[in-house]
Every structure is written in C-alpha cells, then in structure tokens.
Design an enzyme around this catalytic site. Structure first.
Site, PDB file in Angstrom:
ATOM      1  N   PRO A   7       0.757  -1.270   0.048  1.00  0.00           N
ATOM      2  CA  PRO A   7      -0.130   0.115   0.086  1.00  0.00           C
ATOM      3  C   PRO A   7       0.857   1.250   0.103  1.00  0.00           C
ATOM      4  CG  PRO A   7       0.036  -0.845   2.373  1.00  0.00           C
ATOM      5  CD  PRO A   7       0.990  -1.807   1.355  1.00  0.00           C
ATOM      6  N   GLY A   8       0.513   2.094  -0.785  1.00  0.00           N
ATOM      7  CA  GLY A   8       1.154   3.726  -0.831  1.00  0.00           C
ATOM      8  C   GLY A   8       0.119   4.624  -0.401  1.00  0.00           C
ATOM      9  N   ARG A   9      -0.637   4.761  -1.393  1.00  0.00           N
ATOM     10  CA  ARG A   9      -1.674   5.851  -1.211  1.00  0.00           C
ATOM     11  C   ARG A   9      -2.419   5.846   0.087  1.00  0.00           C
ATOM     12  NH1 ARG A   9      -3.711   8.678  -5.502  1.00  0.00           N
ATOM     13  NH2 ARG A   9      -3.244   6.964  -6.923  1.00  0.00           N
ATOM     14  N   ARG A  43      -0.566  16.166  -9.583  1.00  0.00           N
ATOM     15  CA  ARG A  43      -1.756  15.167  -9.793  1.00  0.00           C
ATOM     16  C   ARG A  43      -2.954  15.898 -10.605  1.00  0.00           C
ATOM     17  NH1 ARG A  43      -4.424  12.966  -6.439  1.00  0.00           N
ATOM     18  NH2 ARG A  43      -4.221  10.857  -7.642  1.00  0.00           N
ATOM     19  N   TYR A  92      -3.536  13.931 -13.839  1.00  0.00           N
ATOM     20  CA  TYR A  92      -4.586  13.003 -14.022  1.00  0.00           C
ATOM     21  C   TYR A  92      -6.011  13.526 -13.675  1.00  0.00           C
ATOM     22  CZ  TYR A  92      -0.180  10.460 -11.961  1.00  0.00           C
ATOM     23  OH  TYR A  92       0.771  10.094 -11.861  1.00  0.00           O
ATOM     24  N   CYS A 124       3.861  29.018 -16.465  1.00  0.00           N
ATOM     25  CA  CYS A 124       3.269  29.620 -17.657  1.00  0.00           C
ATOM     26  C   CYS A 124       3.028  28.286 -18.498  1.00  0.00           C
ATOM     27  CB  CYS A 124       4.539  30.076 -18.396  1.00  0.00           C
ATOM     28  SG  CYS A 124       5.211  31.048 -17.272  1.00  0.00           S
ATOM     29  N   GLU A 125       1.972  27.715 -18.117  1.00  0.00           N
ATOM     30  CA  GLU A 125       0.996  26.684 -18.798  1.00  0.00           C
ATOM     31  C   GLU A 125      -0.402  26.771 -18.220  1.00  0.00           C
ATOM     32  OE1 GLU A 125       2.437  22.801 -19.101  1.00  0.00           O
ATOM     33  OE2 GLU A 125       4.283  23.256 -18.655  1.00  0.00           O
TER      34      GLU A 125
HETATM   35  N1  LLP Z   1       3.248  -1.640  -5.863  1.00  0.00           N
HETATM   36  C1  LLP Z   1       3.548  -1.222  -7.244  1.00  0.00           C
HETATM   37  C2  LLP Z   1       4.195  -2.279  -8.188  1.00  0.00           C
HETATM   38  C3  LLP Z   1       2.999  -0.005  -7.977  1.00  0.00           C
HETATM   39  O1  LLP Z   1       3.285   0.326  -9.173  1.00  0.00           O
HETATM   40  C4  LLP Z   1       2.405   0.935  -6.970  1.00  0.00           C
HETATM   41  C5  LLP Z   1       1.865   2.263  -7.652  1.00  0.00           C
HETATM   42  C6  LLP Z   1       1.904   0.557  -5.763  1.00  0.00           C
HETATM   43  C7  LLP Z   1       2.489  -0.597  -5.137  1.00  0.00           C
HETATM   44  C8  LLP Z   1       1.145   1.568  -4.787  1.00  0.00           C
HETATM   45  O2  LLP Z   1       0.058   1.805  -5.165  1.00  0.00           O
HETATM   46  P1  LLP Z   1      -0.870   2.598  -4.328  1.00  0.00           P
HETATM   47  O3  LLP Z   1      -1.216   1.722  -3.093  1.00  0.00           O
HETATM   48  O4  LLP Z   1      -0.336   3.726  -3.933  1.00  0.00           O
HETATM   49  O5  LLP Z   1      -2.006   2.903  -5.175  1.00  0.00           O
HETATM   50  N2  LLP Z   1       1.258   9.207  -9.410  1.00  0.00           N
HETATM   51  C9  LLP Z   1      -0.206   8.386  -9.081  1.00  0.00           C
HETATM   52  C10 LLP Z   1      -0.247   7.052  -8.749  1.00  0.00           C
HETATM   53  C11 LLP Z   1       0.786   6.061  -9.435  1.00  0.00           C
HETATM   54  C12 LLP Z   1       0.803   4.733  -8.905  1.00  0.00           C
HETATM   55  C13 LLP Z   1       1.944   3.846  -9.292  1.00  0.00           C
HETATM   56  N3  LLP Z   1       2.158   2.659  -8.765  1.00  0.00           N
HETATM   57  C14 LLP Z   1      -1.208   9.241  -8.758  1.00  0.00           C
HETATM   58  O6  LLP Z   1      -0.789  10.320  -8.106  1.00  0.00           O
HETATM   59  O7  LLP Z   1      -2.472   8.838  -8.438  1.00  0.00           O
END
Ligand code: LLP
Length: 429
Positions: free
Chosen positions: A276-278, A314, A318, A345-346
């Site tokens: 998990p990241g987000r 973001r 996106y 400037c965009e």
């Molecule tokens: N594992 C892998 C292999 C990944 O590529 C990613 C995210 C994660 C885990 C974590 O995913 P999460 O739990 O955060 O959804 N920059 C974009 C999101 C890019 C995600 C890339 N990969 C944004 O701001 O929405």
C-alpha cells in the site's frame, strides 16, 4: 479523527497551527501528520494481524526518509522500485528482509545492491530481466529470490495513467506466458522461485478487480505447485483507493478489503505481501500555500497561489481532485467561485476550475488536502522553482524533513563548458 482540522477558526496539523509553519518555513510547503501515518499503517496492519502478512509500504508514494523511519518503527517493510528508494528504505531502518523490489527496468547495479543487502524478493517482470538477474546473482555467488509479477488482464484503477493490470500495459509477465516463464526460471541456478506478484492499478475504488485478480492468481498458484514449483508468497500489490473528498466513488475501508483478501486466500498457504502507498500516505499530508493574487477575469475569478504544478502534479497529470480549504476558517456567507491556479506558464497549471469557497484575499493561506501521496515525491524544479520543502508534525512539535533549496543550490549542480566560460559575457556560476 482528522489531524488537519480547525481549532478556534484556524487550521492545525495535530497541535501545530499551520500559520506558524507558514511563518517559520515559508510556503509552499508539504505538511505531514505523524498521527495520521501511524493510524493508517496500524489500521491496515491490524486488519491482517491474524495472517502471515508483510506490509511493504510503497516508497514511491512518499519517500521522505523521516516518513519511512516513522513507518519502520511501526514494523513496516518497503516496496522499492529503484536503487535510490532501496537506499532510503535501508537508511530509514527498514530491514532488508522486509523489502521487495518491483519495477520493469531494474539495472544490474540495482540488482547487485539489492542482493548485497539481502532483500526479501525481486518482483521480476520479464524473461529478459530474469536472465540478467541470474547472471548478476551467479557473479556474486548468490541466489536471487524471485516472484514473477504476472499481468492478470483485469480492469482497475482511477485513471488510465495509473491502471496497470491490463494486457496492453507494460507491466508483468503476460498471463498466457506465466507458466512457461516459471518453468524457465526453474532451470536457472542463480534463481530461487519463491512466489507470485500482481499489482493491478492505483486509486481502485471497488473490490471487484481485486477479487478477479486474486481468484485468477489463486488458480495459477495451484497450477504452478502442481508443476513442482515451491510458491511461498503471494504479493497482491497496492492500489486501494482513498477518499479525496469529492463525489467520486468512495473506496471501501481497509477492513472490507482485508475481509475479501482473507476469504479468497484462506486455503492458499502463502505469506501475503501488500504494497500500500496512497492508503498510508495520501491523507497524511497537505500542501500549504499562500494566495498571491485574486485576479478578476472576464468570466471568472482566478485564485493565483504560490504552489504550482511542479509542487503538486496530480491535477495537471490525472485531472485529480484535491479538497481545498482556507487556513483561517472562512465566512460561509461570503462564498466565491474560483479557478485555483499556480504561477507556472502553462494553462495546465490549474488545481481546480469553478470551485466554490469562502472568499479569499491576497496573503491568505490555503491547504490542498490529501497531498501526502504522490505529491512531494513527484515534485520538480520546473520554472526554476526550488523543490518544495516538507515538514513532519508530531503532536505539538514539527521538524523540517526536507529543506527548501536556494536558487544557488539549484544552479550549483549545473556547470559551464570551457568553450562558454571563455566568453566575456558569461559569468561563472
Ligand atoms: N506496487 C506497485 C508495483 C506500484 O506500481 C504501485 C503504484 C504501488 C504498489 C502503490 O500503489 P498505491 O497503493 O499507492 O495505489 N502517481 C499516481 C499513482 C501512481 C501509482 C504507481 N504505482 C497518482 O498520483 O495517482
């Protein structure tokens, strides 16, 4: 419990007034809450405490080493995608045995560093990469623990740019080639097959794609075992979405996600790995910014703030929604509608269009919420705007965890070739 909330009409991060951080550190600045990181990590980890699970926080979401150290102390592992992220995770005190290395394009040097450190597993994405890893491992007299990231061809993710589990995406070993690929890996002396890995996308707001992917991989694990492979881990990646405060579909809480995962994997007899990241970092941070000008346009009003798309990409990349609130609680009788934009400037340097909010004036502070994940980590110095600093709050104290570089710091990294320094009009940097 919100850790970015109003106390007597002024917004605080935990017990620190955001106006104090703006005065002392300047704006724009990312402000993170230790309490929120902690709560999110614990909610996630506790929902899997009854199974064999590794929570490998996805470092790319927010890679500040103080953030990583905060999570390390709670027991987190790490999902890294570069030698740089590996280094950060190790410095922050995350044990190598809790680190998984993902990504489609690992270099030999990154493989060497990870093998030397003794990471938990490499998530390998192609045969081409596998052969190089085998080679590097043999050179070092080691065996590389490998899971293949397979591409289950399911649709998931909040936006085309962050959906990864479809066959047209660059990720993972094609589903139809998975078994052949494991068979090939079994012949390589530098490789030890340990598991299977998937990651289907990000900001996923319903459980159906997870269910589809887990079910498919469950079948694959059975077939691989029947073919004689030892599969001890199943990494289902990250991707669980978070509420951003708009009316888009609200993602399920971690408890529902956990219940689904546990139900579907109960008899698989594997260590479950999560990335998990987000979900951990997203709502743990805000971007604090000052209103520079209110520009009255012909058919709309622009709120020009001192943060820009280089600080928070973001919305531009996106079309992402971020809640915006004033630091001094606004007068709700005096609402206005603004396009909130940065100084770059965009036209793409727009955080939102036609957003209704309490009237603001030059010098007022605002926050963009839910900016703790993929905010600072994706920031750049476009327009020679110094990289946005980061602050970590802990109760009633805070620390600057990434300083704002000066313009001189930026220029110092550049140099003038001989043939230009000889020109009398060129000054030394
Ligand atoms: N594992 C892998 C292999 C990944 O590529 C990613 C995210 C994660 C885990 C974590 O995913 P999460 O739990 O955060 O959804 N920059 C974009 C999101 C890019 C995600 C890339 N990969 C944004 O701001 O929405």
């Amino acid at each position: 419990m919100r850790h970015f909330d109003y106390q007597n009409g002024a917004m605080f991060a935990e017990d620190v007034p955001l106006s104090r951080i703006a005065d002392e550190v300047g704006t724009p600045v990312y402000v993170y809450s230790t309490a929120t990181f902690t709560r999110h990590y614990q909610v996630f980890a506790e929902s899997f405490s009854d199974i064999d699970a590794l929570i490998a926080y996805s470092v790319k979401a927010n890679s500040n080493i103080a953030v990583l150290a905060t999570l390390a102390r709670l027991g987190a592992g790490a999902d890294v995608v570069s030698g740089g992220e590996l280094k950060r995770a190790l410095i922050a005190g995350i044990p190598a045995r809790k680190i998984v290395f993902s990504g489609v394009g690992k270099t030999r040097i990154e493989m060497q560093d990870a093998l030397r450190a003794g990471i938990h597993v490499f998530n390998v994405e192609s045969l081409a990469e596998l052969y190089v890893l085998n080679d590097v491992a043999l050179e070092m007299g080691k065996t590389a623990p490998v899971a293949f990231r397979v591409n289950p061809d399911v649709t998931a993710g909040g936006h085309a740019k962050i959906s990864t589990g479809k066959k047209e995406n660059k990720f993972g070993v094609a589903w139809s080639q998975a078994e052949k690929t494991y068979a090939e890996a079994a012949t390589l002396p530098g490789i030890e097959i340990v598991g299977v890995d998937v990651h289907i996308g990000s900001q996923i707001s319903d459980l159906a794609p997870f269910e589809a992917a887990i079910t498919k991989v469950g079948g694959l694990i059975k077939r691989l075992r029947a073919a004689g492979h030892k599969i001890t881990s199943f990494d289902i990646g990250g991707g669980l979405g978070i509420p951003y405060g708009n009316n888009a579909a609200t993602p399920p809480p971690p408890s529902e996600y956990a219940a689904l995962v546990k139900r579907l994997t109960a008899d698989m007899d594997v260590e479950m790995i999560f990335e998990p990241g987000r979900m951990i970092a997203g709502n743990s941070g805000v971007l604090l910014s000052e209103v520079l000008y209110v520009k009255r346009g012909e058919d709309r009003d622009f709120l020009i703030i001192d943060a820009a798309m280089n600080d928070l990409l973001r919305p531009a990349l996106y079309d992402a929604y971020h809640d915006i609130e004033p630091v001094r609680q606004g007068n709700l009788d005096k609402m206005e509608t603004y396009d909130v934009v940065g100084p770059i400037c965009e036209s793409g340097d727009t955080f939102t269009k036609g957003r209704e909010m309490a009237k603001l004036e030059s010098g007022d502070l605002i926050v963009l919420h839910s900016a703790g994940a993929y905010g600072a980590a994706q920031a750049s110095q476009y327009n020679t705007r110094p990289l946005v600093p980061e602050v970590l709050v802990n109760g009633d104290t805070y620390a600057v965890i990434r300083a704002r570089p000066s313009v001189e710091d930026i220029l110092k990294t550049e140099s003038m070739p001989d043939w230009l320094t000889k020109d009398e009009n060129v000054t030394d940097i």
